[in-house]
Design an enzyme around this catalytic site. Structure first.
Site, PDB file in Angstrom:
ATOM      1  N   ASN A  38      22.130 -35.616  31.299  1.00 45.05           N
ATOM      2  CA  ASN A  38      23.006 -35.953  30.176  1.00 45.05           C
ATOM      3  C   ASN A  38      23.647 -37.339  30.325  1.00 45.05           C
ATOM      4  OD1 ASN A  38      24.240 -35.437  27.753  1.00 45.05           O
ATOM      5  ND2 ASN A  38      25.685 -33.902  28.537  1.00 45.05           N
ATOM      6  N   HIS A 123      30.932 -19.481  25.528  1.00 44.02           N
ATOM      7  CA  HIS A 123      32.103 -20.371  25.507  1.00 44.02           C
ATOM      8  C   HIS A 123      32.999 -20.079  24.319  1.00 44.02           C
ATOM      9  CE1 HIS A 123      30.506 -23.945  28.046  1.00 44.02           C
ATOM     10  NE2 HIS A 123      30.079 -22.804  28.522  1.00 44.02           N
ATOM     11  N   ARG A 148      33.949 -17.567  28.682  1.00 42.24           N
ATOM     12  CA  ARG A 148      34.727 -18.688  29.227  1.00 42.24           C
ATOM     13  C   ARG A 148      35.783 -19.084  28.212  1.00 42.24           C
ATOM     14  NH1 ARG A 148      32.669 -24.858  30.559  1.00 42.24           N
ATOM     15  NH2 ARG A 148      33.538 -25.266  28.495  1.00 42.24           N
ATOM     16  N   TYR A 160      38.487 -32.205  26.872  1.00 38.46           N
ATOM     17  CA  TYR A 160      37.072 -31.974  27.144  1.00 38.46           C
ATOM     18  C   TYR A 160      36.799 -30.476  27.242  1.00 38.46           C
ATOM     19  CZ  TYR A 160      32.476 -32.300  29.250  1.00 38.46           C
ATOM     20  OH  TYR A 160      31.126 -32.178  29.494  1.00 38.46           O
ATOM     21  N   ASP A 211      36.968 -23.261  33.187  1.00 40.65           N
ATOM     22  CA  ASP A 211      36.398 -24.468  33.794  1.00 40.65           C
ATOM     23  C   ASP A 211      37.472 -25.554  33.837  1.00 40.65           C
ATOM     24  OD1 ASP A 211      34.793 -26.539  34.651  1.00 40.65           O
ATOM     25  OD2 ASP A 211      33.209 -26.190  33.170  1.00 40.65           O
ATOM     26  N   HIS A 213      36.840 -28.579  35.107  1.00 40.91           N
ATOM     27  CA  HIS A 213      36.141 -29.867  34.969  1.00 40.91           C
ATOM     28  C   HIS A 213      36.675 -30.916  35.953  1.00 40.91           C
ATOM     29  CE1 HIS A 213      35.203 -28.205  30.817  1.00 40.91           C
ATOM     30  NE2 HIS A 213      34.033 -28.435  31.340  1.00 40.91           N
ATOM     31  N   GLU A 237      36.294 -22.536  37.745  1.00 38.12           N
ATOM     32  CA  GLU A 237      35.152 -23.448  37.980  1.00 38.12           C
ATOM     33  C   GLU A 237      35.607 -24.882  38.191  1.00 38.12           C
ATOM     34  OE1 GLU A 237      32.381 -23.316  34.736  1.00 38.12           O
ATOM     35  OE2 GLU A 237      31.565 -25.291  35.235  1.00 38.12           O
ATOM     36  N   GLU A 263      27.871 -27.613  39.410  1.00 36.69           N
ATOM     37  CA  GLU A 263      26.942 -27.988  38.332  1.00 36.69           C
ATOM     38  C   GLU A 263      26.441 -29.421  38.506  1.00 36.69           C
ATOM     39  OE1 GLU A 263      29.563 -27.227  34.952  1.00 36.69           O
ATOM     40  OE2 GLU A 263      29.660 -29.364  34.552  1.00 36.69           O
ATOM     41  N   ARG A 284      26.942 -23.139  41.381  1.00 34.51           N
ATOM     42  CA  ARG A 284      26.515 -23.432  40.013  1.00 34.51           C
ATOM     43  C   ARG A 284      25.344 -24.404  39.900  1.00 34.51           C
ATOM     44  NH1 ARG A 284      28.217 -22.364  35.628  1.00 34.51           N
ATOM     45  NH2 ARG A 284      28.553 -24.433  34.730  1.00 34.51           N
ATOM     46  N   HIS A 313      24.574 -23.398  35.949  1.00 35.41           N
ATOM     47  CA  HIS A 313      24.976 -24.202  34.796  1.00 35.41           C
ATOM     48  C   HIS A 313      23.992 -23.941  33.652  1.00 35.41           C
ATOM     49  CE1 HIS A 313      25.829 -28.595  33.306  1.00 35.41           C
ATOM     50  NE2 HIS A 313      26.598 -27.725  32.684  1.00 35.41           N
ATOM     51  N   GLU A 340      25.428 -19.174  32.779  1.00 32.38           N
ATOM     52  CA  GLU A 340      26.084 -19.795  31.624  1.00 32.38           C
ATOM     53  C   GLU A 340      25.084 -19.889  30.474  1.00 32.38           C
ATOM     54  OE1 GLU A 340      27.320 -23.863  32.204  1.00 32.38           O
ATOM     55  OE2 GLU A 340      28.798 -23.752  30.606  1.00 32.38           O
ATOM     56  N   TRP A 403      39.515 -36.575  39.547  1.00 32.43           N
ATOM     57  CA  TRP A 403      39.466 -36.755  41.003  1.00 32.43           C
ATOM     58  C   TRP A 403      38.025 -36.797  41.441  1.00 32.43           C
ATOM     59  CZ3 TRP A 403      43.472 -38.467  43.427  1.00 32.43           C
ATOM     60  CH2 TRP A 403      44.749 -38.240  42.876  1.00 32.43           C
TER      61      TRP A 403
HETATM   62  O1  EZ4 Z   1      30.321 -30.783  31.459  1.00 33.81           O
HETATM   63  O2  EZ4 Z   1      27.009 -29.854  30.549  1.00 33.81           O
HETATM   64  O3  EZ4 Z   1      30.283 -25.690  32.542  1.00 33.81           O
HETATM   65  N1  EZ4 Z   1      29.852 -26.487  31.789  1.00 33.81           N
HETATM   66  C1  EZ4 Z   1      30.219 -27.764  31.706  1.00 33.81           C
HETATM   67  C2  EZ4 Z   1      29.477 -28.645  30.746  1.00 33.81           C
HETATM   68  C3  EZ4 Z   1      29.180 -29.982  31.398  1.00 33.81           C
HETATM   69  C4  EZ4 Z   1      28.086 -30.703  30.679  1.00 33.81           C
HETATM   70  C5  EZ4 Z   1      27.707 -31.985  31.405  1.00 33.81           C
HETATM   71  O4  EZ4 Z   1      26.528 -32.504  30.920  1.00 33.81           O
HETATM   72  O5  EZ4 Z   1      31.121 -28.180  32.405  1.00 33.81           O
HETATM   73  O6  EZ4 Z   1      30.158 -28.800  29.547  1.00 33.81           O
HETATM   74 CO    CO Z   2      31.420 -26.810  34.066  1.00 25.93          CO
END
Ligand code: EZ4
Ligand code: CO
Length: 403
Positions: A38, A123, A148, A160, A211, A213, A237, A263, A284, A313, A340, A403
């Site tokens: 991606n 999601h 999730r 995000y 998540d 992130h 996550e 992931e 993941r 992932h 997922e 981070w």
């Molecule tokens: O950020 O697939 O758990 N899933 C995620 C996704 C990822 C994207 C990155 O390309 O965190 O949304």
């Molecule tokens: Co993720």
């Protein structure tokens, strides 16, 4: 001997970019591999077309392990997401070919089914907590056993993982990276409230996931994990990045909330210490970004020794080819945890007709020979590549963050 006659890379954008490798043998069998990375797609296209495909022609497609070793060790420059996605694509395509040659669905070659279906999580996300809980109820009604939860953070303009389109979330959203604003303090207040509301609305029989992130420090993650314990999350996550695998020891010292990470990992070396020290509960790593089925199997086998389960992932930027490969893999390993699953759009599904299907919270890869996914190249050609990036994240004072 199944001689590799030809191979080519197909780039298509049915709503989002996908890179697919198609390997053809002299006797007419072909296999598909996903190579989508991606936001960095064309780097893998070049890696495959310029540096891998010339080395494949004339080789025996049956020699999957040897070809894997040849590409990994032979390159001299080991690891990294570009290299490992390219190797993954070759590996997937060769497993597809081998299973087609055997006239079996791939999971049979991998040892056969260990379960009747693959539990997936969907999601649920919304701008507000209420919207997210409503979404989660919708997923529960669709039969999902695991959901999730991501919600917008009051006081922050965008977050995000929270999409505009509810059923088809797309992480890459701009021809140049869009910028999100982040505040750990504001975020930390919202998640336990979201989980409390979700448990009340959804009951005890559904798995709830979240998540982070990679946005927290280990001690912040420990605090969040502890504050979620009353709501029994399935996992937390990417609570903190894992370049420093030891960071997870600090989280572990403070919470019994199960931890998932990986992931962005591309080899077993990224998770070796996390697994051997039992610092995580779910790994993941995915077929496409971690060197294909051949290498992911090695990771899952190591994880099994330490009671770590898989949670591959499966966002929309992983093509239906990866989804199929993941499902065959998930069905066949003893230490599967959860998969997922973000639905692809109808345009994507039309370009990649596939045998896998969803029923009552579970996906099944189907029983077509091979991976059970095809690529409609005529249709694919109608969707040219369109540059897209993942968003970047800044603190309220403009500092580049994560981070
Ligand atoms: O950020 O697939 O758990 N899933 C995620 C996704 C990822 C994207 C990155 O390309 O965190 O949304
Ligand atoms: Co993720």
């Amino acid at each position: 001997m199944l001689k590799i006659k030809d191979a080519r890379v197909v780039v298509t954008c049915p709503g989002r970019n996908f890179v697919t490798l198609r390997i053809e043998t002299a006797d007419g069998l072909y296999g598909l591999g996903d190579a989508t990375l991606n936001g960095r797609e064309l780097a893998v296209v070049s890696y495959l077309a310029d540096h891998v495909i010339p080395c494949l022609i004339g080789r025996d497609a049956h020699q999957i392990e040897d070809i894997w070793q040849y590409l990994y060790k032979g390159a001299y420059w080991r690891r990294g997401p570009v290299t490992m996605s390219a190797i993954a694509a070759v590996d997937m395509a060769l497993w597809d070919i081998k299973a087609k040659a055997a006239n079996m669905p791939l999971y049979q070659l991998l040892g056969g089914a260990c379960r009747t279906g693959v539990m997936v999580y969907g999601h649920a996300n919304g701008q507000t907590m209420e919207e997210t809980v409503d979404e989660a109820l919708r997923y529960q009604a669709l039969g999902y056993k695991a959901i999730r939860l991501q919600s917008g953070v009051p006081g922050l303009p965008s977050t995000y993982g929270v999409s505009g389109d509810k059923m088809f979330y797309e992480p890459a959203d701009g021809a140049l990276p869009t910028e999100n604003v982040w505040s750990t303090a504001k975020y930390m207040r919202t998640v336990p409230k979201l989980f409390e509301a979700a448990r009340l609305a959804l009951g005890d029989d559904v798995h709830l996931l979240h998540d982070v992130h990679h946005r927290l420090t280990p001690i912040e993650a420990g605090h969040l994990g502890k504050s979620l314990e009353p709501y029994r999350p399935f996992w937390l996550e990417d609570a903190t990045p894992a370049e420093n695998q030891e960071a997870f020891r600090l989280i572990r010292q403070h919470t019994t909330t199960p931890l998932a990470v990986g992931e962005v990992f591309n080899t077993i070396w990224d998770c070796k210490d996390l697994i051997q020290n039992q610092l995580i509960d779910y790994i993941r790593a995915t077929v496409v970004h971690a060197g294909g089925i051949t290498h992911l199997r090695r990771i899952a086998n190591l994880a099994d020794l330490y009671q770590v389960r898989t949670g591959c992932h499966g966002a929309t930027d992983l093509s239906p080819v990866t989804m199929a490969a993941a499902l065959h893999f998930d069905l066949s390993i003893p230490n599967f945890g959860v998969q997922e699953y973000m639905r692809h759009t109808a345009e994507t599904d039309a370009v990649f007709p596939h045998a896998y299907s969803f029923k009552d919270g579970y996906l099944h890869p189907g029983d077509a020979p091979g991976l059970g996914v095809d690529l409609d190249e005529g249709l694919a050609a109608k969707y040219p590549y369109s540059r897209a990036f993942l968003p970047v994240n800044r603190l309220e004072d403009g500092t580049m963050y994560n981070w």
